[in-house]
Motif scaffolding. Structure first.
Motif, PDB file in Angstrom:
ATOM      1  N   PRO A   1       0.104 -45.804 -42.102  1.00 13.10           N
ATOM      2  CA  PRO A   1      -0.731 -46.361 -43.180  1.00 13.10           C
ATOM      3  C   PRO A   1      -1.360 -47.690 -42.759  1.00 13.10           C
ATOM      4  N   GLU A   2      -2.299 -47.608 -41.851  1.00 13.19           N
ATOM      5  CA  GLU A   2      -2.859 -48.806 -41.214  1.00 13.19           C
ATOM      6  C   GLU A   2      -3.433 -49.790 -42.218  1.00 13.19           C
ATOM      7  N   ALA A   3      -4.226 -49.292 -43.190  1.00 15.92           N
ATOM      8  CA  ALA A   3      -4.892 -50.186 -44.135  1.00 15.92           C
ATOM      9  C   ALA A   3      -3.874 -50.958 -44.968  1.00 15.92           C
ATOM     10  N   ARG A   4      -2.801 -50.279 -45.385  1.00 15.83           N
ATOM     11  CA  ARG A   4      -1.803 -50.959 -46.216  1.00 15.83           C
ATOM     12  C   ARG A   4      -1.025 -51.994 -45.402  1.00 15.83           C
ATOM     13  N   ILE A   5      -0.745 -51.699 -44.146  1.00 14.23           N
ATOM     14  CA  ILE A   5      -0.039 -52.662 -43.299  1.00 14.23           C
ATOM     15  C   ILE A   5      -0.893 -53.915 -43.111  1.00 14.23           C
ATOM     16  N   TYR A   6      -2.199 -53.721 -42.863  1.00 15.13           N
ATOM     17  CA  TYR A   6      -3.096 -54.871 -42.748  1.00 15.13           C
ATOM     18  C   TYR A   6      -3.103 -55.675 -44.050  1.00 15.13           C
ATOM     19  N   GLU A   7      -3.158 -54.966 -45.171  1.00 16.55           N
ATOM     20  CA  GLU A   7      -3.209 -55.637 -46.469  1.00 16.55           C
ATOM     21  C   GLU A   7      -1.962 -56.491 -46.702  1.00 16.55           C
ATOM     22  N   GLU A   8      -0.782 -55.924 -46.424  1.00 16.40           N
ATOM     23  CA  GLU A   8       0.453 -56.667 -46.644  1.00 16.40           C
ATOM     24  C   GLU A   8       0.572 -57.843 -45.666  1.00 16.40           C
ATOM     25  N   THR A   9       0.064 -57.677 -44.448  1.00 12.59           N
ATOM     26  CA  THR A   9       0.090 -58.785 -43.486  1.00 12.59           C
ATOM     27  C   THR A   9      -0.781 -59.940 -43.969  1.00 12.59           C
ATOM     28  N   LEU A  10      -1.953 -59.625 -44.510  1.00 12.77           N
ATOM     29  CA  LEU A  10      -2.824 -60.671 -45.044  1.00 12.77           C
ATOM     30  C   LEU A  10      -2.209 -61.307 -46.289  1.00 12.77           C
ATOM     31  N   ASN A  11      -1.543 -60.481 -47.119  1.00 13.78           N
ATOM     32  CA  ASN A  11      -0.882 -61.036 -48.301  1.00 13.78           C
ATOM     33  C   ASN A  11       0.213 -62.017 -47.916  1.00 13.78           C
ATOM     34  N   ILE A  12       0.938 -61.713 -46.851  1.00 11.10           N
ATOM     35  CA  ILE A  12       2.064 -62.560 -46.458  1.00 11.10           C
ATOM     36  C   ILE A  12       1.596 -63.923 -45.963  1.00 11.10           C
ATOM     37  N   LEU A  13       0.331 -64.005 -45.520  1.00 13.78           N
ATOM     38  CA  LEU A  13      -0.208 -65.302 -45.088  1.00 13.78           C
ATOM     39  C   LEU A  13      -0.304 -66.286 -46.252  1.00 13.78           C
ATOM     40  N   LEU A  14      -0.308 -65.774 -47.491  1.00 14.72           N
ATOM     41  CA  LEU A  14      -0.353 -66.658 -48.654  1.00 14.72           C
ATOM     42  C   LEU A  14       0.923 -67.488 -48.782  1.00 14.72           C
ATOM     43  N   TYR A  15       1.980 -67.075 -48.091  1.00 18.13           N
ATOM     44  CA  TYR A  15       3.255 -67.772 -48.201  1.00 18.13           C
ATOM     45  C   TYR A  15       3.440 -68.844 -47.139  1.00 18.13           C
ATOM     46  N   GLU A  16       2.478 -69.047 -46.257  1.00 23.40           N
ATOM     47  CA  GLU A  16       2.655 -70.070 -45.235  1.00 23.40           C
ATOM     48  C   GLU A  16       2.297 -71.444 -45.783  1.00 23.40           C
ATOM     49  N   ASN A  17       2.957 -72.463 -45.230  1.00 23.65           N
ATOM     50  CA  ASN A  17       2.695 -73.863 -45.582  1.00 23.65           C
ATOM     51  C   ASN A  17       2.873 -74.159 -47.060  1.00 23.65           C
ATOM     52  N   ARG A  18       3.816 -73.490 -47.702  1.00 27.52           N
ATOM     53  CA  ARG A  18       4.131 -73.780 -49.100  1.00 27.52           C
ATOM     54  C   ARG A  18       5.601 -74.181 -49.185  1.00 27.52           C
ATOM     55  N   THR A  19       5.893 -75.131 -50.061  1.00 29.38           N
ATOM     56  CA  THR A  19       7.272 -75.602 -50.172  1.00 29.38           C
ATOM     57  C   THR A  19       8.120 -74.714 -51.068  1.00 29.38           C
ATOM     58  N   GLY A  20       7.512 -73.927 -51.899  1.00 31.51           N
ATOM     59  CA  GLY A  20       8.267 -73.050 -52.787  1.00 31.51           C
ATOM     60  C   GLY A  20       7.365 -71.988 -53.356  1.00 31.51           C
ATOM     61  N   PRO A  21       7.930 -71.020 -54.081  1.00 28.10           N
ATOM     62  CA  PRO A  21       7.111 -69.941 -54.647  1.00 28.10           C
ATOM     63  C   PRO A  21       6.056 -70.480 -55.596  1.00 28.10           C
ATOM     64  N   ASP A  22       4.867 -69.983 -55.490  1.00 31.43           N
ATOM     65  CA  ASP A  22       3.756 -70.365 -56.341  1.00 31.43           C
ATOM     66  C   ASP A  22       3.670 -69.370 -57.498  1.00 31.43           C
ATOM     67  N   GLN A  23       3.778 -69.866 -58.730  1.00 33.42           N
ATOM     68  CA  GLN A  23       3.812 -68.958 -59.883  1.00 33.42           C
ATOM     69  C   GLN A  23       2.529 -68.156 -60.035  1.00 33.42           C
ATOM     70  N   GLU A  24       1.382 -68.792 -59.784  1.00 35.11           N
ATOM     71  CA  GLU A  24       0.120 -68.058 -59.869  1.00 35.11           C
ATOM     72  C   GLU A  24       0.064 -66.948 -58.830  1.00 35.11           C
ATOM     73  N   LEU A  25       0.574 -67.265 -57.619  1.00 39.03           N
ATOM     74  CA  LEU A  25       0.614 -66.257 -56.565  1.00 39.03           C
ATOM     75  C   LEU A  25       1.524 -65.106 -56.965  1.00 39.03           C
ATOM     76  N   MET A  26       2.687 -65.433 -57.534  1.00 39.49           N
ATOM     77  CA  MET A  26       3.627 -64.392 -57.934  1.00 39.49           C
ATOM     78  C   MET A  26       3.028 -63.495 -59.005  1.00 39.49           C
ATOM     79  N   GLN A  27       2.280 -64.089 -59.962  1.00 44.33           N
ATOM     80  CA  GLN A  27       1.647 -63.279 -61.002  1.00 44.33           C
ATOM     81  C   GLN A  27       0.538 -62.403 -60.425  1.00 44.33           C
ATOM     82  N   ALA A  28      -0.207 -62.959 -59.473  1.00 45.43           N
ATOM     83  CA  ALA A  28      -1.323 -62.211 -58.890  1.00 45.43           C
ATOM     84  C   ALA A  28      -0.837 -61.004 -58.104  1.00 45.43           C
TER      85      ALA A  28
END
Length: 293
Positions: free
Chosen positions: A230-257
């Motif tokens: 499932p190449e497209a989904r793997i790419y999608e999840e990899t890009l999503n995981i980049l949202l978690y870099e350089n953050r000190t804790g979970p972002d509530q807006e990110l979690m809701q999105a």
């Protein structure tokens, strides 16, 4: 030797002296040896005693392999460094002894540069236990992409395309690790759970998504394991995981999105494309029955 004795060397800068550096013989002027503020200037400007033999050779108990390079530096103020890192390290040890500061800095910079150039662009740890995996996850602030790949976990026969798809998953993992190595920690599990091919995505030390690439299909007389890509989904999840870099804790807006995906990941549930298609088909059938009683 009986003829060896200590003496003070001081003379005209143009005066030549004979040096025996650990058995390596050199012939140079006092002017060259005192040109820079080094231990050699102290030795040949009358401030220190030096050891000489009966033939007038000044004896210095050091390796003479790189002393020619040191003399050339004293003469010209610059010198090409050896191509081999080992020889640069040897030269560094000698110039430290003679306190030639500029050449010390040049050798140290050359070694540091070569060390950086020799480092691999990307490192992918291989984990072999759950304890190792947890230590890696807890020791980094980067988001993590993990590929669990173990063909031998299979209980049944593989479908015809499964081996090709296993290779495609591995190739994609290699490409992503090269592309995002500076931002994401990529790890590979080769003896993990009973899974055969599964991607895991971690942010802030917690699993936030999973893509399982295997499913069971039924032939006429036996079960077969199907490996998907499932190449497209793997790419999608990899890009999503980049949202978690350089953050000190979970972002509530990110979690809701991303709540629809994280809800699935929280329950450690993932569906293959076949399962998703089957579920959507069942939903359409139920809808049709309700509309046409």
């Amino acid at each position: 030797m009986s003829g060896d004795h200590k003496t003070v060397i001081k003379g005209n800068p143009s005066q030549y002296v004979k040096l025996n550096i650990g058995g390596s013989l050199h012939y140079t002027t006092i002017g060259t040896l005192t040109k820079h503020d080094t231990m050699l200037r102290a030795m040949f400007s009358g401030r220190m005693e030096v050891l000489t033999d009966s033939e007038g050779w000044i004896l210095i108990d050091r390796c003479g392999k790189h002393f020619g390079t040191i003399l050339n530096y004293l003469r010209d103020g610059s010198v090409p460094l050896p191509d081999n890192s080992k020889e640069v390290a040897e030269l560094l040890a000698e110039v430290k002894y003679y306190c030639i500061q500029d050449l010390i800095e040049a050798c140290e910079m050359a070694l540091l540069k070569r060390e950086r150039e020799a480092e691999p662009i990307c490192r992918v740890p291989l984990i072999t236990s759950q304890k190792e995996e947890q230590l890696l996850i807890n020791s980094t602030a980067k988001p993590i992409v993990k590929l669990l790949i173990n063909r031998h976990n299979n209980k049944y026969s593989y479908t015809n395309t499964s081996d090709d798809n296993l290779l495609k998953n591995i190739e994609l993992f290699d490409k992503l690790s090269l592309r995002f190595s500076g931002r994401v920690l990529f790890i590979k599990d080769v003896i993990g759970s009973t899974e055969i091919c599964c991607w895991g995505f971690y942010g802030h030390g917690k699993k936030v998504a999973e893509v399982c690439c295997t499913s069971i299909v039924y032939a006429t007389d036996r079960k077969n394991t199907k490996v998907e890509f499932p190449e497209a989904r793997i790419y999608e999840e990899t890009l999503n995981i980049l949202l978690y870099e350089n953050r000190t804790g979970p972002d509530q807006e990110l979690m809701q999105a991303t709540s629809s995906r994280t809800a699935v990941a929280a329950g450690m549930t993932s569906y293959t494309s076949d399962e998703e298609e089957e579920r959507s088909g069942l939903a359409r059938l139920r809808s049709n029955k309700q509309n046409n009683p």
